[in-house]
Design a protein around this motif. Sequence first.
Motif, PDB file in Angstrom:
ATOM      1  N   ALA A 205      -9.830  11.891 -13.827  1.00 36.71           N
ATOM      2  CA  ALA A 205      -8.993  12.062 -12.647  1.00 36.71           C
ATOM      3  C   ALA A 205      -9.649  11.503 -11.404  1.00 36.71           C
ATOM      4  CB  ALA A 205      -8.678  13.535 -12.447  1.00 36.71           C
ATOM      5  N   SER A 206     -10.961  11.630 -11.268  1.00 38.62           N
ATOM      6  CA  SER A 206     -11.631  11.228 -10.042  1.00 38.62           C
ATOM      7  C   SER A 206     -12.184   9.819 -10.110  1.00 38.62           C
ATOM      8  CB  SER A 206     -12.766  12.213  -9.732  1.00 38.62           C
ATOM      9  OG  SER A 206     -13.688  12.240 -10.794  1.00 38.62           O
ATOM     10  N   THR A 207     -11.850   9.073 -11.143  1.00 35.90           N
ATOM     11  CA  THR A 207     -12.341   7.708 -11.262  1.00 35.90           C
ATOM     12  C   THR A 207     -11.204   6.763 -11.574  1.00 35.90           C
ATOM     13  OG1 THR A 207     -12.778   7.954 -13.622  1.00 35.90           O
ATOM     14  CG2 THR A 207     -14.570   8.490 -12.130  1.00 35.90           C
ATOM     15  N   GLY A 208     -11.455   5.481 -11.335  1.00 44.01           N
ATOM     16  CA  GLY A 208     -10.536   4.455 -11.782  1.00 44.01           C
ATOM     17  C   GLY A 208      -9.231   4.356 -11.044  1.00 44.01           C
ATOM     18  N   LEU A 209      -9.154   4.859  -9.804  1.00 44.55           N
ATOM     19  CA  LEU A 209      -7.932   4.743  -9.024  1.00 44.55           C
ATOM     20  C   LEU A 209      -8.147   3.789  -7.857  1.00 44.55           C
ATOM     21  CD1 LEU A 209      -6.546   8.390  -8.805  1.00 44.55           C
ATOM     22  CD2 LEU A 209      -5.931   6.591 -10.418  1.00 44.55           C
ATOM     23  N   ALA A 210      -7.079   3.118  -7.502  1.00 43.30           N
ATOM     24  CA  ALA A 210      -7.108   2.229  -6.338  1.00 43.30           C
ATOM     25  C   ALA A 210      -5.744   2.285  -5.669  1.00 43.30           C
ATOM     26  CB  ALA A 210      -7.454   0.806  -6.754  1.00 43.30           C
ATOM     27  N   GLN A 211      -5.707   1.853  -4.430  1.00 44.59           N
ATOM     28  CA  GLN A 211      -4.444   1.820  -3.687  1.00 44.59           C
ATOM     29  C   GLN A 211      -4.188   0.402  -3.200  1.00 44.59           C
ATOM     30  OE1 GLN A 211      -3.284   5.880  -1.964  1.00 44.59           O
ATOM     31  NE2 GLN A 211      -5.231   5.466  -0.969  1.00 44.59           N
ATOM     32  N   PHE A 212      -2.907   0.033  -3.237  1.00 42.83           N
ATOM     33  CA  PHE A 212      -2.523  -1.329  -2.898  1.00 42.83           C
ATOM     34  C   PHE A 212      -1.368  -1.309  -1.902  1.00 42.83           C
ATOM     35  CE2 PHE A 212      -4.317  -1.330  -7.117  1.00 42.83           C
ATOM     36  CZ  PHE A 212      -5.153  -2.444  -7.132  1.00 42.83           C
ATOM     37  N   LEU A 213      -1.419  -2.226  -0.952  1.00 50.74           N
ATOM     38  CA  LEU A 213      -0.327  -2.391  -0.008  1.00 50.74           C
ATOM     39  C   LEU A 213       0.597  -3.466  -0.561  1.00 50.74           C
ATOM     40  CD1 LEU A 213       0.749  -1.468   2.776  1.00 50.74           C
ATOM     41  CD2 LEU A 213      -0.416  -3.457   3.750  1.00 50.74           C
ATOM     42  N   VAL A 214       1.825  -3.065  -0.875  1.00 54.73           N
ATOM     43  CA  VAL A 214       2.764  -3.961  -1.554  1.00 54.73           C
ATOM     44  C   VAL A 214       4.022  -4.126  -0.714  1.00 54.73           C
ATOM     45  CG1 VAL A 214       4.104  -4.348  -3.650  1.00 54.73           C
ATOM     46  CG2 VAL A 214       1.906  -3.150  -3.783  1.00 54.73           C
ATOM     47  N   PRO A 215       4.373  -5.358  -0.326  1.00 58.39           N
ATOM     48  CA  PRO A 215       5.665  -5.574   0.347  1.00 58.39           C
ATOM     49  C   PRO A 215       6.802  -5.307  -0.634  1.00 58.39           C
ATOM     50  CG  PRO A 215       4.175  -7.452   0.637  1.00 58.39           C
ATOM     51  CD  PRO A 215       3.582  -6.596  -0.437  1.00 58.39           C
ATOM     52  N   VAL A 216       7.858  -4.678  -0.166  1.00 59.30           N
ATOM     53  CA  VAL A 216       8.965  -4.373  -1.076  1.00 59.30           C
ATOM     54  C   VAL A 216       9.690  -5.635  -1.516  1.00 59.30           C
ATOM     55  CG1 VAL A 216       9.317  -2.060  -0.141  1.00 59.30           C
ATOM     56  CG2 VAL A 216      10.559  -3.990   0.847  1.00 59.30           C
ATOM     57  N   THR A 217       9.452  -6.740  -0.813  1.00 60.25           N
ATOM     58  CA  THR A 217      10.091  -8.010  -1.180  1.00 60.25           C
ATOM     59  C   THR A 217       9.297  -8.772  -2.240  1.00 60.25           C
ATOM     60  OG1 THR A 217       8.961  -9.070   0.691  1.00 60.25           O
ATOM     61  CG2 THR A 217      11.204  -8.264   1.065  1.00 60.25           C
ATOM     62  N   ALA A 218       8.152  -8.228  -2.662  1.00 63.37           N
ATOM     63  CA  ALA A 218       7.333  -8.909  -3.660  1.00 63.37           C
ATOM     64  C   ALA A 218       8.091  -9.028  -4.975  1.00 63.37           C
ATOM     65  CB  ALA A 218       6.023  -8.154  -3.866  1.00 63.37           C
ATOM     66  N   PRO A 219       7.961 -10.160  -5.674  1.00 64.08           N
ATOM     67  CA  PRO A 219       8.626 -10.315  -6.971  1.00 64.08           C
ATOM     68  C   PRO A 219       8.192  -9.218  -7.948  1.00 64.08           C
ATOM     69  CG  PRO A 219       7.791 -12.431  -6.191  1.00 64.08           C
ATOM     70  CD  PRO A 219       7.234 -11.390  -5.265  1.00 64.08           C
ATOM     71  N   GLY A 220       9.165  -8.636  -8.625  1.00 60.07           N
ATOM     72  CA  GLY A 220       8.878  -7.587  -9.588  1.00 60.07           C
ATOM     73  C   GLY A 220       9.061  -6.182  -9.056  1.00 60.07           C
ATOM     74  N   VAL A 221       9.322  -6.038  -7.746  1.00 62.18           N
ATOM     75  CA  VAL A 221       9.537  -4.723  -7.140  1.00 62.18           C
ATOM     76  C   VAL A 221      11.039  -4.439  -7.092  1.00 62.18           C
ATOM     77  CG1 VAL A 221       9.268  -3.280  -5.094  1.00 62.18           C
ATOM     78  CG2 VAL A 221       7.451  -4.860  -5.749  1.00 62.18           C
ATOM     79  N   THR A 222      11.452  -3.319  -7.687  1.00 61.18           N
ATOM     80  CA  THR A 222      12.850  -2.905  -7.644  1.00 61.18           C
ATOM     81  C   THR A 222      12.927  -1.504  -7.059  1.00 61.18           C
ATOM     82  OG1 THR A 222      13.349  -4.186  -9.636  1.00 61.18           O
ATOM     83  CG2 THR A 222      14.937  -2.511  -8.982  1.00 61.18           C
ATOM     84  N   VAL A 223      13.701  -1.352  -5.989  1.00 59.21           N
ATOM     85  CA  VAL A 223      13.837  -0.069  -5.300  1.00 59.21           C
ATOM     86  C   VAL A 223      15.256   0.446  -5.496  1.00 59.21           C
ATOM     87  CG1 VAL A 223      13.701   1.146  -3.097  1.00 59.21           C
ATOM     88  CG2 VAL A 223      12.117  -0.737  -3.578  1.00 59.21           C
ATOM     89  N   THR A 224      15.365   1.666  -6.013  1.00 56.89           N
ATOM     90  CA  THR A 224      16.671   2.278  -6.250  1.00 56.89           C
ATOM     91  C   THR A 224      16.752   3.598  -5.499  1.00 56.89           C
ATOM     92  OG1 THR A 224      16.726   1.332  -8.469  1.00 56.89           O
ATOM     93  CG2 THR A 224      18.288   3.096  -7.989  1.00 56.89           C
ATOM     94  N   ARG A 225      17.752   3.718  -4.659  1.00 57.64           N
ATOM     95  CA  ARG A 225      17.917   4.944  -3.885  1.00 57.64           C
ATOM     96  C   ARG A 225      18.355   6.089  -4.789  1.00 57.64           C
ATOM     97  NH1 ARG A 225      22.514   5.773   0.800  1.00 57.64           N
ATOM     98  NH2 ARG A 225      22.687   8.028   0.547  1.00 57.64           N
ATOM     99  N   ASP A 226      17.747   7.267  -4.582  1.00 55.69           N
ATOM    100  CA  ASP A 226      18.067   8.456  -5.363  1.00 55.69           C
ATOM    101  C   ASP A 226      18.872   9.453  -4.540  1.00 55.69           C
ATOM    102  OD1 ASP A 226      16.575   7.463  -7.508  1.00 55.69           O
ATOM    103  OD2 ASP A 226      14.722   8.357  -6.739  1.00 55.69           O
TER     104      ASP A 226
END
Length: 406
Positions: A205-226
Motif C-alpha cells: 500500500a505504501s509503495t509503488g504509487l505515483a500521481q500524474f497530471l492528465v489533460p482530459v483531452t489526451a487520447p484515450g481519456v473518456t469522461v462519462t457524467r454520473d
Amino acid sequence: MEYNLTPEQALFRDTTRGFLEKEAPLSKVRELAAGPVGFDPAWWRRGAELGWASMLVAPAMGGDSISGNGIADMAIVAEEMGKLVSPGPLVPVNVVALALSEAANAKDHAEVIEQLMSGAAIASWAVYEPGRGWDLDGIAVTAARDGDDYLLAGTKDRVDSGDQADYLLVTARLPDVDRGGSGGSSPRASTAVDRGGLVGSSPRASTGLAQFLVPVTAPGVTVTRDQSLDLVRRFATVRLEGVRVSSSGLVGAPGEGAAAAARQLQAAVALQCAELTGAAGRVLEFTVQWAFDRYSFGRPLASYQALKHRFADMRLWLEASQAVAGAAARAAAAGGPEAAELTSVAKAYIGERATDIIQDCVQLHGGIGVTWEHDIHLYLRRATVDRALWGTPSEHRRLLADILNV
C-alpha cells in the motif's frame, strides 16, 4: 467555524458571504439543477479572483493566504458555501493545486498552477476506483513505463466535477516499483501513509504509487457524467485506455504518491467538514425560526419543552462540530503527525452529526419538510454526499482505531 477570526479573516468571510448570497442563492442552485452543468465557469473565475483557488498553493509558486494557514482560510469559504449549498469545484481544485505546488517538480506544473489560481482551468483528483473506494491499497489503475513516457490504464469513478474538468490528477500504481526496488517509497513516505489514515496494513500500500497530471483531452481519456444525489455537485467516471503521459506529467517522484495522497486527503476532509458545519448550522438556524413562527394550540412550537430539548441537543452537536472542524483545518495545514488523527476525528463526528441535525430538522418541519419546494432537502442531499465521500464516519473510526492501535 472559528470565533476568534482576525479582522482580515472576518472581512474575507463577509466578502465571500456577500458574493455567494448575491451570485449563488438557492434559487440559482435550483436553476443549475435543471441544467447540463453543475456550475458556471465564469462564476467560478470570479470566485477565484477572491482567492478561492490560491490559498493552498505554496508561496514559492505564487500562492498566498490571509492568516498564513491556507487550509483554515479556505475552510471559511467552505463553511459559507455549505450555508447556501453552493456549486463549484472548491475541494477538487484546491486539492490538486496543493498537490502540484508541493511536489518536488512543482516548477514543471507552474503554468497549470497559474491557470487553477486564476480560475481559467478546472482540475479534479481521480483517486476513487469502482469497487475499491478511496483506499490506496486498492489502486488498480496502472502506469506502465514506456521509454520516457508512462501509459495509464484503468478506471476512476466519483471524480468530483470531472465532467467540467480540464485536468485530472490521477493516482496510479507503478507495476515495476516495489519495496526496496528502484524508485520505491522512502521510510519517511511510508510513515506518512501509516499515520495518514488512508491505507490498510498491506505492505504494497505504501509503495509503488505515483500521481500524474492528465489533460482530459489526451487520447484515450473518456469522461462519462454520473448521476448524483447532490443537485449541483456532479461526478464522473473516467476511463483511461493506454493514455500516454510524458515524464513532465509526473507529479513528484515515482513511488512517492502515497505520502502526497495522504496529505491531499487530509486537506479534502478538513474542507469537507467545514462545509458540513456550515450546512448544518444554516438548517438549524432556519428551523429554529420556523419553530417560533409556527403556532400550535395558540403557542409557538419553540415554546414546547420537548422541542427545546431537541434544539439544545442539536446546538451542542453543532458547537462541537465547529470546534473539531477548526482543529482539523489547523492540523491539516500544519501537516504534523496529529493531522491524520484530527481529520479522522472530525469526519467521524461531523459526518454523523451533520446528517443527524438535518434529518431531525426535516422532522421538526412536519409535512412541508419532505416537499420538493422546501429548501431543506438541498442541504440533506449535500450533507449525505459529503458524509459518504472521502470516507464514511464508520470508516474513519476504523482508521482511528488503527492509528491509536486499539
